[in-house]
Every structure is written in C-alpha cells, then in structure tokens.
Design an enzyme around this catalytic site. Structure first.
Site, PDB file in Angstrom:
ATOM      1  CE1 TYR A  33      23.700  -7.577  27.465  1.00  0.00           C
ATOM      2  CE2 TYR A  33      25.735  -7.461  26.221  1.00  0.00           C
ATOM      3  CZ  TYR A  33      24.936  -8.099  27.146  1.00  0.00           C
ATOM      4  OH  TYR A  33      25.377  -9.253  27.745  1.00  0.00           O
ATOM      5  NE  ARG A  52      21.561 -12.175  20.943  1.00  0.00           N
ATOM      6  CZ  ARG A  52      22.752 -12.730  21.178  1.00  0.00           C
ATOM      7  NH1 ARG A  52      22.819 -13.993  21.582  1.00  0.00           N
ATOM      8  NH2 ARG A  52      23.865 -12.059  21.007  1.00  0.00           N
ATOM      9  NE  ARG A 100      14.300   5.161  40.701  1.00  0.00           N
ATOM     10  CZ  ARG A 100      13.430   4.447  41.410  1.00  0.00           C
ATOM     11  NH1 ARG A 100      12.332   5.007  41.873  1.00  0.00           N
ATOM     12  NH2 ARG A 100      13.657   3.164  41.650  1.00  0.00           N
ATOM     13  CG  HIS A 102       9.026   1.528  39.154  1.00  0.00           C
ATOM     14  ND1 HIS A 102       9.262   2.559  40.029  1.00  0.00           N
ATOM     15  CD2 HIS A 102       9.723   0.477  39.624  1.00  0.00           C
ATOM     16  CE1 HIS A 102      10.071   2.148  40.987  1.00  0.00           C
ATOM     17  NE2 HIS A 102      10.374   0.873  40.761  1.00  0.00           N
ATOM     18  CE  LYS A 148      24.254  -9.878  23.867  1.00  0.00           C
ATOM     19  NZ  LYS A 148      25.041 -10.608  24.844  1.00  0.00           N
ATOM     20  CD  GLU A 180      23.052 -18.635  29.718  1.00  0.00           C
ATOM     21  OE1 GLU A 180      23.529 -18.454  28.587  1.00  0.00           O
ATOM     22  OE2 GLU A 180      22.051 -18.039  30.133  1.00  0.00           O
ATOM     23  CG  LEU A 204      21.769 -14.204  26.032  1.00  0.00           C
ATOM     24  CD1 LEU A 204      22.449 -14.329  24.685  1.00  0.00           C
ATOM     25  CD2 LEU A 204      20.432 -13.494  25.868  1.00  0.00           C
TER      26      LEU A 204
HETATM   27  N1  PLP Z   1      24.908 -16.535  27.514  1.00  0.00           N
HETATM   28  C1  PLP Z   1      24.952 -15.334  28.099  1.00  0.00           C
HETATM   29  C2  PLP Z   1      24.371 -15.178  29.470  1.00  0.00           C
HETATM   30  C3  PLP Z   1      25.518 -14.228  27.440  1.00  0.00           C
HETATM   31  O1  PLP Z   1      25.545 -13.028  28.036  1.00  0.00           O
HETATM   32  C4  PLP Z   1      26.072 -14.416  26.151  1.00  0.00           C
HETATM   33  C5  PLP Z   1      26.676 -13.309  25.421  1.00  0.00           C
HETATM   34  O2  PLP Z   1      26.836 -12.234  25.927  1.00  0.00           O
HETATM   35  C6  PLP Z   1      26.038 -15.700  25.588  1.00  0.00           C
HETATM   36  C7  PLP Z   1      25.426 -16.726  26.293  1.00  0.00           C
HETATM   37  C8  PLP Z   1      26.651 -15.971  24.239  1.00  0.00           C
HETATM   38  O3  PLP Z   1      25.942 -15.366  23.196  1.00  0.00           O
HETATM   39  P1  PLP Z   1      26.659 -15.062  21.802  1.00  0.00           P
HETATM   40  O4  PLP Z   1      27.181 -16.360  21.295  1.00  0.00           O
HETATM   41  O5  PLP Z   1      25.562 -14.524  20.959  1.00  0.00           O
HETATM   42  O6  PLP Z   1      27.732 -14.080  22.091  1.00  0.00           O
END
Ligand code: PLP
Length: 288
Positions: A33, A52, A100, A102, A148, A180, A204
């Site tokens: 996403y 990304r 279904r 895997h 993501k 984070e 991320l």
């Molecule tokens: N870290 C995580 C785990 C996230 O899910 C997100 C955004 O959804 C971010 C950081 C921040 O990313 P962005 O600045 O691209 O929204």
C-alpha cells in the site's frame, strides 16, 4: 455524501465496492500500500511514493499497473478535493484473487487495485504546541519492515498499546533499539545533533523522514543516521515523529517521563517550519 473509490479499473461509490474473500490481501496480507498527501490539490513528493511502491512491487513480484499518478489525480477530482487544504490518497495493490494456496497463483492472476481519497485535517496549532506523548512497545515485525506491505498486525498491536496507555504514538523497540513508530519514523535530538535510525530493513523508509533529513542538512543541523539504544533515547533533549499524516509531531513525554525540559524544543520547531515551507514551495501554496 458518499465518496468515490477506485476498484479494479472502475470508479464507484464506496458502498458498491466488493472484493472476493479469496483475495490474497485478505487471506495472506499479500499486498502493498501507499499513502500520498496532497496540499491544495498538489501531491507532495509523488515521485518518491511511487518509487517506494515500485521497489516493493519488484521485491515481492506484486505487479503494480501503469497510470497510478493519473489515478491519484482523478480520485481527488471525483471527490472534490482539488482545492482541499490537505487530502490523502490511499492505494492498495494485492497479488489478486485465487484459491487459497501459499505459493503465487500459477498462472498469475490480475492484481487487485483499490484506492480512495479523503480530506485530512491537521490538529490545531495549540495542540501541537502542547506536544504529544509516546510509549515504548516491542517491535514484533518481520525482517523486511522496509517494505510497505498490508501485513500490519504488529503495528496494530503497537498503536493499540499506545492508545491504551493514553499516548499518541508508539515507540517500537527491538533488541534494545528505538526503531520508529507504528506508522511514523522517529527522530531524537542530543544537544545540537539530530539522530534517526538508518533506512535499513528494520524500518519503513518514510518519505517525510527523507524530506526532514534533507531539510536538516539545508538548515545546517548536524545529522547522524544510526541506531539509538532506548537507554540513550530516554536522555534525548527533543524527540519527534515524522510521517505523511503525522507531518512533524513533537513528543514531550516518553513512558510518562518528560523528554528534555518537557516542552517542544527549538530543533523540532525549526524543522517543522522548514517542512511547512517545503510544502508551500512544492505545492505552490502561499508561504507559511
Ligand atoms: N514508519 C512506518 C512503520 C509507517 O507505516 C509509515 C507510514 O505509514 C512511516 C514510517 C512514515 O512514512 P511516510 O513518511 O512515507 O508516511
């Protein structure tokens, strides 16, 4: 009035959108996403969000169709958000629908593509000025936190832990390292120095994080990208989160204890102002 969403090639009212229970996003969390912000109808850093998504698509072999940028613009238009102060577009692409099993469907099936747009409201400035709180919680994610994907259960649990503690943000900790948030990146300030975790497989790589790092360098703020042990994080003079809907959010309490002097600090303020300035410049808005 009901909003208009996009599903598999068609725009439709949200209440008409249907996916199969055999969708691999539903069965396996087998999907990607993206969330992209628009200010005054202009997308901020769309190219980076698309890059990304493309990286996730290539790494996981989930095909992402052409025309994603045009789809974003059209969703804003159909939802009358071309002039909204701030809006977000959510896009999800899964490996499609198949019985279904895997391993990937063989032969491959079309990806499921779902997207919607909605207005987004910033918190009032008085709230921002008060600052926010965060709580530490274990990071239970897999080893590719840099992708993501829609497998978000560890983040769901982390954010719920924050809510139950009456805090705004979670601070995910793995092996003693403050990585984070559940849906945002975290920065710490030690004296003059700004520190955040490197863009490894453990976090991320946030687009807002990347922009804030560029702004810090432009502002002459010394920056280090390195792992921050939780014990060190607790001694930070400032702490803030970054993200698409978070923007730059100051944390003034961590696990119930004040961060620094317990107020919003000067480095956070400077970077927040610089971030708002970047939005104005890139999205052609009146200067802040
Ligand atoms: N870290 C995580 C785990 C996230 O899910 C997100 C955004 O959804 C971010 C950081 C921040 O990313 P962005 O600045 O691209 O929204």
């Amino acid at each position: 009035m009901e909003d208009t969403v996009f599903l598999n090639g068609e725009f439709m009212p949200r209440s008409r959108a249907r996916i199969s229970p055999d969708d691999r996003g539903f069965l396996f969390g087998d999907g990607l996403y993206e969330v992209t912000p628009a200010y005054g109808g202009r997308f901020l850093a769309m190219d980076r969000h698309l890059a990304r998504l493309r990286r996730g698509s290539e790494t996981l072999s989930i095909p992402v169709p052409e025309g994603i940028e045009a789809l974003h613009i059209e969703l804003l238009r159909r939802n009358h958000l071309e002039e909204a102060e701030m809006a977000i577009v959510y896009l999800q692409v899964t490996r499609g629908t198949a019985p279904r099993s895997h391993a990937f469907p063989d032969p491959p099936v079309p990806a499921t593509v779902y997207a919607w747009a909605k207005p987004f409201q910033r918190p009032p400035m008085e709230e921002w000025e008060e600052g926010y709180s965060a709580v530490t919680t274990p990071d239970r994610r897999w080893t590719r936190a840099d992708l993501k994907t829609v497998q978000l259960l560890p983040q769901v649990l982390g954010q719920q832990a924050a809510r139950e503690a009456g805090a705004t943000d979670a601070l995910l900790v793995k092996d003693g390292i403050a990585l984070e948030g559940a849906h945002n990146n975290v920065f710490f300030v030690f004296g003059e120095l700004l520190v955040t975790h490197p863009a490894s497989n453990q976090i991320l790589p946030g687009i807002t994080r990347e922009i804030v790092l560029e702004l810090a360098r432009e502002e002459g703020i010394p920056v280090e990208e390195r792992a921050v042990p939780l014990e060190e994080a607790k001694c930070a003079s400032e702490m803030f989160y970054t993200g698409t809907t978070t923007e730059v959010r100051p944390t003034v309490r961590l696990d119930g204890k004040p961060v620094g002097d317990g107020g919003v600090g000067p480095v956070t303020r400077r970077l927040h102002q610089a971030f708002l300035g970047r939005i104005s410049r890139e999205c052609g808005l009146a200067p802040v």
